[in-house]
Design an enzyme around this catalytic site. Sequence first.
Site, PDB file in Angstrom:
ATOM      1  N   GLY A  34      51.662  24.964  44.587  1.00 48.64           N
ATOM      2  CA  GLY A  34      51.599  24.516  45.945  1.00 48.64           C
ATOM      3  C   GLY A  34      50.617  25.050  46.906  1.00 48.64           C
ATOM      4  O   GLY A  34      50.286  24.539  47.895  1.00 48.64           O
ATOM      5  N   GLY A  39      45.907  31.235  41.616  1.00 46.68           N
ATOM      6  CA  GLY A  39      45.798  32.745  41.612  1.00 46.68           C
ATOM      7  C   GLY A  39      46.932  33.559  42.197  1.00 46.68           C
ATOM      8  O   GLY A  39      47.269  34.713  42.079  1.00 46.68           O
ATOM      9  N   LYS A  51      41.722  45.273  47.012  1.00 46.26           N
ATOM     10  CA  LYS A  51      40.793  45.820  46.286  1.00 46.26           C
ATOM     11  C   LYS A  51      39.750  45.887  46.798  1.00 46.26           C
ATOM     12  O   LYS A  51      38.724  46.659  47.152  1.00 46.26           O
ATOM     13  CB  LYS A  51      40.712  45.596  44.857  1.00 46.26           C
ATOM     14  N   ALA A 177      56.661  54.331  51.424  1.00 44.67           N
ATOM     15  CA  ALA A 177      55.667  55.234  50.773  1.00 44.67           C
ATOM     16  C   ALA A 177      55.665  54.700  49.280  1.00 44.67           C
ATOM     17  O   ALA A 177      55.611  55.454  48.369  1.00 44.67           O
ATOM     18  CB  ALA A 177      55.877  56.540  50.755  1.00 44.67           C
ATOM     19  N   GLY A 268      59.242  47.074  49.241  1.00 41.20           N
ATOM     20  CA  GLY A 268      59.477  46.200  48.005  1.00 41.20           C
ATOM     21  C   GLY A 268      59.280  44.744  48.235  1.00 41.20           C
ATOM     22  O   GLY A 268      59.155  44.270  49.327  1.00 41.20           O
ATOM     23  N   ARG A 269      59.404  44.216  47.021  1.00 41.75           N
ATOM     24  CA  ARG A 269      59.495  42.730  46.824  1.00 41.75           C
ATOM     25  C   ARG A 269      60.467  42.123  46.132  1.00 41.75           C
ATOM     26  O   ARG A 269      61.310  42.838  45.497  1.00 41.75           O
ATOM     27  CB  ARG A 269      58.174  42.168  46.055  1.00 41.75           C
ATOM     28  N   HIS A 441      29.435  63.354  26.851  1.00 41.83           N
ATOM     29  CA  HIS A 441      29.380  64.363  28.170  1.00 41.83           C
ATOM     30  C   HIS A 441      28.076  63.750  28.986  1.00 41.83           C
ATOM     31  O   HIS A 441      27.154  63.574  28.430  1.00 41.83           O
ATOM     32  CB  HIS A 441      29.155  65.625  27.551  1.00 41.83           C
TER      33      HIS A 441
END
Length: 462
Positions: A34, A39, A51, A177, A268-269, A441
């Site tokens: 909708g 995404g 990000k 947090a 929270g979700r 390395h």
Amino acid sequence: MAQYDVIIIGGGPGGYVCAIRCAQLGLKTACVEGRDTLGGTCLNVGCIPSKALLHATHQLHEARHNFARMGLKGKTPGVDWKQMLAFKDEVIGQNTKGIEYLFKKNKIDWLKGWGTIPAPGRVRVGEEEHGARNIVIATGSEPATLPGVEVDEKTVVTSTGALELSKIPKRMIVIGAGVIGLELGSVYNRLGTEVTVIEYLDTITPGMDGEVQKTFQRILRKQGIKFVMGAAVQGCSVAKGKASVTWKLRKNDSEHTQEADCVLVATGRKPFTDGLGLDALGIKMTERGQIAIDAGWQTSVPGIFAIGDAVPGPMLAHKAEEEGIAVAERIAGRHGHVNYGVIPGVIYTAPEVASVGETEESLKAQGRAYKTGKFMFMGNGRAKASLASEGFVKILADRETDRILGAHLIGPAAGEMIHEICVAMEFGAAAEDLALTCHAHPTFSEAVREAALACGDGAIHS
Ligand code: NAI
């Protein structure tokens, strides 16, 4: 009425990945979404935009705090907030258009609108009804509300509003947090906002390894974020664009109030299943409002499956993707499978935090015998050369068999390095297998090998 093999409701990481795999397996597939773009939360108002802001503000932090030490001189960059948000929107656009392209390439029909399921085998989108042999619900989650705290997405915001504030606030209160609070709190802290995080528990990031929690909080404090721990938020009022948050300290019931220009609610979700018609279908739900599923992601109604944040398990995009692929394979008659024991979790702050598998706390609770191999990034040459030597890698292995049971990283590129351990765990590797693997390395990843060595005869550089 168009007839499909599969209709997926929801075009987030669970849904769109499921749709692509279904199409690849030769199933006639449609995906209902909708929003104006595909995404879901992750690409539009979650993982990807955050990000972009974390990346941009990390560059700013580097310029302000580390450039001079490395001999980089010149004017320290300032912030053009509008441009930073435009950069974020550009990144979102590139990603959401990419999925649209993948849908076209795989001949997946995007049914634009909000879907409902009037009966098994049928999906309604607006005025149109479509037939589907299989339906996959991938409708994700929405921010959980907090009693006494009314979100207006301007002064009192969820993660959605925090990604498009009209200006950089002077003072911000973050409630919770958890991952969202600390990632977005970091963004604004780097932008110069005075950030106070109020957390109900005595530790940050619940469920994470205790040693990582402590180190992470110490580093965030050093970066300037303030914490009020063991505090239950009672309410929040807004007047003339300023918010005032009240909380009670659990240890002595004392009440405190603090003002801010912006309050981020990150407590929270919860699953988003409104309007699907699940009640009428008789689809069983869990006590926590998630869609109940069997081991094959099928709901209590045959032919209707559910994945991602709407079902039990960690609310992570990549967990939803795994389930999306697995359910597509099952529908196509294959044996889709998800290994819930090897799902990494990453917090994209600086330093990054990453974990997989068991924690010391969970192993102790199970009474399992384990050993610990730990290596500090202080002993890693590449980390020192990158001014990123805070943190450590900790590997937990079975005391008898040496099999890797979990790993907890805090440090540079932790979110990338964790996958080396995930692959090892998928193959049932012992810590010795990692220790015997030659690592280039100088790389940050050498710290993983050193931690594996520390599970045996000892790390070289500590
Ligand atoms: P969360 O569940 O990670 O953390 C919420 C925190 O709020 C907890 O520490 C809880 O104790 C605290 N809290 C709850 N009620 C409170 C109150 N009244 N007063 C003070 N503190 C209170 O939830 P968050 O951060 O909102 O994230 C939601 C979901 O999204 C999570 O499942 C998370 O894993 C996922 N997510 C993952 C990301 C990633 O993988 N990098 C990024 C962003 C979100």
